[in-house]
Motif scaffolding. Structure first.
Motif, mmCIF file in Angstrom:
data_model
loop_
_atom_site.group_PDB
_atom_site.id
_atom_site.type_symbol
_atom_site.label_atom_id
_atom_site.label_comp_id
_atom_site.label_asym_id
_atom_site.label_seq_id
_atom_site.Cartn_x
_atom_site.Cartn_y
_atom_site.Cartn_z
ATOM 1 N N SER A 231 56.079 17.032 34.390
ATOM 2 C CA SER A 231 54.681 17.468 34.542
ATOM 3 C C SER A 231 54.528 18.449 35.694
ATOM 4 N N ILE A 232 55.095 18.132 36.831
ATOM 5 C CA ILE A 232 54.982 18.978 38.022
ATOM 6 C C ILE A 232 55.579 20.358 37.750
ATOM 7 N N ALA A 233 56.733 20.366 37.086
ATOM 8 C CA ALA A 233 57.382 21.645 36.775
ATOM 9 C C ALA A 233 56.539 22.463 35.804
ATOM 10 N N ALA A 234 56.109 21.841 34.716
ATOM 11 C CA ALA A 234 55.437 22.572 33.642
ATOM 12 C C ALA A 234 54.053 23.057 34.037
ATOM 13 N N ASP A 235 53.366 22.311 34.910
ATOM 14 C CA ASP A 235 51.997 22.698 35.262
ATOM 15 C C ASP A 235 51.952 23.680 36.425
ATOM 16 N N ILE A 236 53.110 24.104 36.922
ATOM 17 C CA ILE A 236 53.220 25.136 37.965
ATOM 18 C C ILE A 236 52.377 24.778 39.191
ATOM 19 N N VAL A 237 52.387 23.506 39.575
ATOM 20 C CA VAL A 237 51.708 23.104 40.809
ATOM 21 C C VAL A 237 52.673 23.309 41.975
ATOM 22 N N PRO A 238 52.167 23.419 43.201
ATOM 23 C CA PRO A 238 53.060 23.660 44.350
ATOM 24 C C PRO A 238 54.084 22.539 44.536
ATOM 25 N N ILE A 239 55.327 22.939 44.833
ATOM 26 C CA ILE A 239 56.377 21.956 45.136
ATOM 27 C C ILE A 239 56.378 21.755 46.646
ATOM 28 N N THR A 240 55.295 21.207 47.136
ATOM 29 C CA THR A 240 55.104 20.955 48.566
ATOM 30 C C THR A 240 54.618 19.518 48.731
ATOM 31 N N GLY A 241 54.628 19.021 49.973
ATOM 32 C CA GLY A 241 54.027 17.725 50.276
ATOM 33 C C GLY A 241 54.404 16.628 49.299
ATOM 34 N N GLU A 242 53.391 15.949 48.773
ATOM 35 C CA GLU A 242 53.629 14.822 47.875
ATOM 36 C C GLU A 242 54.334 15.254 46.595
ATOM 37 N N ASN A 243 53.980 16.414 46.055
ATOM 38 C CA ASN A 243 54.655 16.886 44.843
ATOM 39 C C ASN A 243 56.146 17.059 45.069
ATOM 40 N N ARG A 244 56.528 17.501 46.259
ATOM 41 C CA ARG A 244 57.950 17.683 46.554
ATOM 42 C C ARG A 244 58.677 16.344 46.552
ATOM 43 N N ILE A 245 58.056 15.321 47.129
ATOM 44 C CA ILE A 245 58.660 13.980 47.136
ATOM 45 C C ILE A 245 58.833 13.478 45.700
ATOM 46 N N LEU A 246 57.768 13.598 44.911
ATOM 47 C CA LEU A 246 57.782 13.091 43.539
ATOM 48 C C LEU A 246 58.795 13.851 42.683
ATOM 49 N N ALA A 247 58.801 15.197 42.802
ATOM 50 C CA ALA A 247 59.722 16.004 42.008
ATOM 51 C C ALA A 247 61.169 15.754 42.420
ATOM 52 N N TYR A 248 61.409 15.613 43.715
ATOM 53 C CA TYR A 248 62.759 15.365 44.223
ATOM 54 C C TYR A 248 63.338 14.090 43.606
ATOM 55 N N HIS A 249 62.543 13.023 43.625
ATOM 56 C CA HIS A 249 63.053 11.749 43.102
ATOM 57 C C HIS A 249 63.065 11.723 41.577
ATOM 58 N N GLY A 250 62.141 12.453 40.946
ATOM 59 C CA GLY A 250 62.183 12.555 39.490
ATOM 60 C C GLY A 250 63.430 13.277 39.016
ATOM 61 N N LEU A 251 63.801 14.347 39.692
ATOM 62 C CA LEU A 251 65.018 15.084 39.333
ATOM 63 C C LEU A 251 66.267 14.253 39.613
ATOM 64 N N ARG A 252 66.233 13.444 40.670
ATOM 65 C CA ARG A 252 67.376 12.556 40.934
ATOM 66 C C ARG A 252 67.588 11.590 39.769
ATOM 67 N N LEU A 253 66.501 11.073 39.222
ATOM 68 C CA LEU A 253 66.625 10.197 38.057
ATOM 69 C C LEU A 253 67.218 10.957 36.870
ATOM 70 N N LEU A 254 66.703 12.167 36.631
ATOM 71 C CA LEU A 254 67.163 12.955 35.485
ATOM 72 C C LEU A 254 68.629 13.352 35.607
ATOM 73 N N ASN A 255 69.137 13.445 36.840
ATOM 74 C CA ASN A 255 70.507 13.890 37.058
ATOM 75 C C ASN A 255 71.454 12.763 37.459
ATOM 76 N N ASP A 256 70.994 11.520 37.351
ATOM 77 C CA ASP A 256 71.818 10.370 37.743
ATOM 78 C C ASP A 256 72.716 9.954 36.570
ATOM 79 N N PRO A 257 74.030 10.205 36.660
ATOM 80 C CA PRO A 257 74.924 9.866 35.529
ATOM 81 C C PRO A 257 75.080 8.359 35.318
ATOM 82 N N GLN A 258 74.714 7.557 36.334
ATOM 83 C CA GLN A 258 74.845 6.100 36.216
ATOM 84 C C GLN A 258 73.616 5.458 35.585
ATOM 85 N N ARG A 259 72.544 6.226 35.425
ATOM 86 C CA ARG A 259 71.292 5.664 34.903
ATOM 87 C C ARG A 259 71.146 5.999 33.423
#
Length: 575
Positions: A231-259
């Motif tokens: 959602s954050i990526a597609a809606d072109i909202v700023p990757i700052t503050g809270e969005n940065r925290i949420l996007a950072y951990h969302g991408l970690r989930l998407l790129n976690d080979p153990q999950r």
């Protein structure tokens, strides 16, 4: 096409020294961090290692306590809840997040989701959706990524005995809807510290507040961050503050080979041809978003939600295949309409030299006019409006604008010719009687021509700092990677290198118009580079003159071998 090189201000030397003493990393990295308002060791820690426990308390959002109380009442009194979302990526991911979180609490008999039909019901909350809720015994609607301006619709819902909780992130009007709760950080009376959440982000905060009230474990909520990152990526909202925290951990989930990956997103990844490649904001924007969006643009957005909610690989693959087929249809309309639109401009001397583009064709597909407006803007770089005929015989369409020009304001000055319009500075939608199109085109052109500055018709390239090619090393690139996720507000750094040359005979045209070359500076450093769409510079480059380049740094992989590569944005010869 000529571009404007805009060099960002050099940070204050004292600030640079202070941060350099604290971090002891490359000077260019220090400069980049200072530009991003990172000025201390603590700022740097929060920037490089975002942590979820630093998310703001959701109860700081206006009406959040009321929203939680209403949901708890629905839970305890056996009421049915309808999760209602917009038909774009932000809306459909919002529905997937909220529905997924509430399903174990309410059970399948007491919760469902609803996406309005783009063409039959229009944008946002609809009377049809409210009637559906009333007829099927839903006492509460949670509206996601829409509703903050739906005063009449929510008022109507009260007559049907249906309550509303609104989770929106768009600018409210002067009057708020009579909902039980209106959650929107952009409310003037809302003291929530971060204002740029996506619609899905607001829904996530509601679920966070509910979970904390009920004393639930945080893990099930955090498992939904992969959807929120999309959602954050597609809606072109700023990757700052809270969005940065949420996007950072969302991408970690998407790129976690153990999950175990979410089947629907995993199927999208496969269809987009991304394989085992690491996902980032850009790959979500260009690989995931168009496919999810296509269902809403071309018909039924519930298909996208069903894909996101799929529980098995087989089910996900089947539903993703339908979504991808819809995207293929969308691309067909997109390609043919863009070709027609560009040809219309080429064939008309007045349109070729105009300050704005306004095009209308009766049979263009409504679902692609926004994309086509963006394509025309890429080619001619001026405010652009693409219109087609709607089912009710009106002309309806989308506007896109250039940096610094408020297209919404300019359209507003033509309001006497319009039935309705809405949007923001760089993108808007509008509807008018078909017979008003010629008068609108003439008036809009006059307004743009009288207001737009010549430099605004030249696309800008923002340059972060000057760099020597010898500084582009694997260690430097690894530091850049730690600055991700990149996006609005935290863009992938653009560097400038001066007095570079091509290594002899290395420049060549690849594809239709792309430039592939090897660069050197000071005679002792070489690095490969590619400039998409920069083939026009090939002839002059071959003359051997020194030139300047601006670029981002990336890792290229060819036949299993990885090497650093510059992705050129522009080339300039100093006169």
């Amino acid at each position: 096409m000529e571009k404007r090189w805009i060099r960002k201000p050099v940070p204050e030397p004292a600030t640079v020294r202070q941060l350099a003493d604290a971090l002891r990393v490359n000077e260019a990295i220090i400069s980049l961090l200072c530009q991003r308002e990172v000025s201390s060791f603590e700022d740097a820690r929060a920037y490089f290692r975002p942590v979820l426990h630093e998310l703001p308390n959701p109860l700081r959002m206006r009406d959040m306590d009321r929203a939680v109380a209403r949901l708890v009442r629905a839970l305890h009194e056996g009421e049915r809840v309808l999760v209602f979302g917009d038909y774009d990526v932000d809306g459909t991911t919002s529905v997937a997040v909220v529905y997924s979180y509430l399903l174990p609490l309410f059970g399948p008999e007491r919760i469902d989701y609803y996406i309005p039909d783009r063409y039959q019901e229009g944008y946002g909350v609809s009377e049809t959706g409210i009637d559906y809720a009333a007829q099927h015994g839903y006492a509460l609607i949670i509206a996601l990524d829409c509703g903050v301006k739906s005063v009449d619709k929510v008022t109507y819902a009260t007559t049907r005995g249906v309550d509303f909780i609104i989770c929106d992130h768009h600018l409210p009007g002067q009057e708020l809807p009579p909902a039980v709760a209106v959650l929107d950080p952009k409310r003037t009376d809302c003291e929530y510290p971060y204002k740029e959440l996506s619609g899905c982000g607001v829904g996530f905060k509601l679920m966070q507040a509910l979970g904390e009230h009920l004393g639930l474990d945080e893990e099930p909520l955090h498992e939904l961050l992969d959807l929120l990152a999309v959602s954050i990526a597609a809606d072109i909202v700023p990757i700052t503050g809270e969005n940065r925290i949420l996007a950072y951990h969302g991408l970690r989930l998407l790129n976690d080979p153990q999950r175990p990956q979410r089947p629907g997103l995993d199927a999208l990844r496969e269809l987009a041809g991304m394989g085992v490649n690491e996902l980032n904001i850009t790959s979500l924007v260009f690989g995931f978003a168009p496919r999810i969006n296509a269902a809403g643009r071309m018909g039924d957005a519930k298909r996208s939600v069903a894909m996101l909610l799929a529980q098995t690989k087989k089910e996900a693959k089947e539903k993703a295949g339908v979504v991808d087929q819809t995207n293929q249809e969308r691309r067909g309309f997109d390609t043919s309409t863009t070709k027609e639109a560009l040809q219309m401009i080429e064939d008309d001397a007045g349109l070729r030299t105009a300050s704005a583009t306004v095009l209308f064709k009766q049979d263009w597909h409504k679902g692609v006019v926004g994309i086509v407006a963006s394509r025309c803007l890429d080619k001619y770089y001026r405010p652009t409006i693409i219109l087609t005929a709607s089912n009710d015989g009106k002309a309806t369409g989308s506007a896109r604008s250039v940096v610094g020009f408020d297209v919404h304001e300019a359209i507003g000055e033509c309001a006497d010719l319009l039935d309705q319009f809405g949007g923001h500075m760089y993108a808007a939608g509008l509807t008018m009687p078909v017979e008003n199109v010629p008068a609108f085109r003439e008036k809009f052109e006059r307004i743009v021509a009288g207001r737009i500055q010549p430099e605004q018709l030249i696309p800008p390239v923002d340059i972060d700092c000057v760099l020597k090619l010898s500084d582009v090393t694997p260690a430097f690139f690894n530091l850049l990677r730690q600055m991700e996720p990149f996006g609005p507000g935290n863009s992938n750094p653009v560097f400038e290198s001066r007095n570079v040359y091509i290594v002899r005979h290395s420049a060549r045209i690849v594809g239709n118009s792309h430039l592939k070359l090897t660069l050197t500076q000071d005679g002792h450093c070489t690095i490969d580079a590619i400039g998409f769409g920069l083939g026009e510079y090939h002839e002059r480059i071959m003359q051997g003159e020194p030139f300047s380049v601006c670029y981002t740094v990336e890792m290229n992989e060819f036949r299993g071998v990885k090497s650093l590569q510059l992705r050129l944005k522009d080339i300039r010869w100093e006169e």
